[in-house]
Design a protein around this motif. Structure first.
Motif, PDB file in Angstrom:
ATOM      1  N   LEU A  58       0.833  -1.201   0.000  1.00 49.94           N
ATOM      2  CA  LEU A  58       0.000   0.000   0.000  1.00 49.94           C
ATOM      3  C   LEU A  58       0.869   1.252   0.000  1.00 49.94           C
ATOM      4  O   LEU A  58       0.609   2.202  -0.739  1.00 49.94           O
ATOM      5  N   ARG A  59       1.932   1.262   0.817  1.00 53.34           N
ATOM      6  CA  ARG A  59       2.838   2.417   0.879  1.00 53.34           C
ATOM      7  C   ARG A  59       3.434   2.706  -0.492  1.00 53.34           C
ATOM      8  O   ARG A  59       3.483   3.861  -0.935  1.00 53.34           O
ATOM      9  N   ASP A  60       3.849   1.654  -1.211  1.00 54.59           N
ATOM     10  CA  ASP A  60       4.426   1.837  -2.551  1.00 54.59           C
ATOM     11  C   ASP A  60       3.391   2.384  -3.529  1.00 54.59           C
ATOM     12  O   ASP A  60       3.693   3.250  -4.349  1.00 54.59           O
ATOM     13  N   ARG A  61       2.166   1.876  -3.453  1.00 49.05           N
ATOM     14  CA  ARG A  61       1.095   2.364  -4.343  1.00 49.05           C
ATOM     15  C   ARG A  61       0.778   3.835  -4.083  1.00 49.05           C
ATOM     16  O   ARG A  61       0.597   4.616  -5.007  1.00 49.05           O
ATOM     17  N   VAL A  62       0.720   4.200  -2.810  1.00 49.82           N
ATOM     18  CA  VAL A  62       0.430   5.595  -2.454  1.00 49.82           C
ATOM     19  C   VAL A  62       1.559   6.490  -2.935  1.00 49.82           C
ATOM     20  O   VAL A  62       1.333   7.532  -3.557  1.00 49.82           O
ATOM     21  N   ALA A  63       2.802   6.091  -2.684  1.00 47.53           N
ATOM     22  CA  ALA A  63       3.947   6.899  -3.106  1.00 47.53           C
ATOM     23  C   ALA A  63       3.956   7.090  -4.620  1.00 47.53           C
ATOM     24  O   ALA A  63       4.203   8.190  -5.111  1.00 47.53           O
ATOM     25  N   GLU A  64       3.668   6.019  -5.349  1.00 51.24           N
ATOM     26  CA  GLU A  64       3.626   6.103  -6.817  1.00 51.24           C
ATOM     27  C   GLU A  64       2.522   7.052  -7.288  1.00 51.24           C
ATOM     28  O   GLU A  64       2.711   7.851  -8.199  1.00 51.24           O
TER      29      GLU A  64
END
Length: 67
Positions: A58-64
């Motif tokens: 989720l953190r990676d998706r939000v950052a992207e």
């Protein structure tokens, strides 16, 4: 918006049969100084900084999304 559906096994202690659980996550970004959520209109929500998200995917998706 992110929708995550996943199976939940039966929990005899809660008296729950196995079932499908669906999480709805909404991403909002603002430059405004937002101190509080309207708790009479919103339940179980919070403002979070991206690095504070414990779920790596989720953190990676939000950052992207925020790039």
């Amino acid at each position: 918006m992110h929708i995550d559906g996943h199976p939940i096994p039966a929990d005899r202690a809660k008296g729950e049969a196995d079932h499908q659980h669906i999480d709805f996550r909404f991403l909002s970004r603002t430059d405004a100084d937002v101190a509080e959520l309207q708790t009479e209109e919103v339940t179980d929500a919070a403002w979070r900084e991206t690095p504070s998200l414990s779920d790596e995917r989720l953190r990676d998706r939000v950052a992207e999304t925020l790039r």
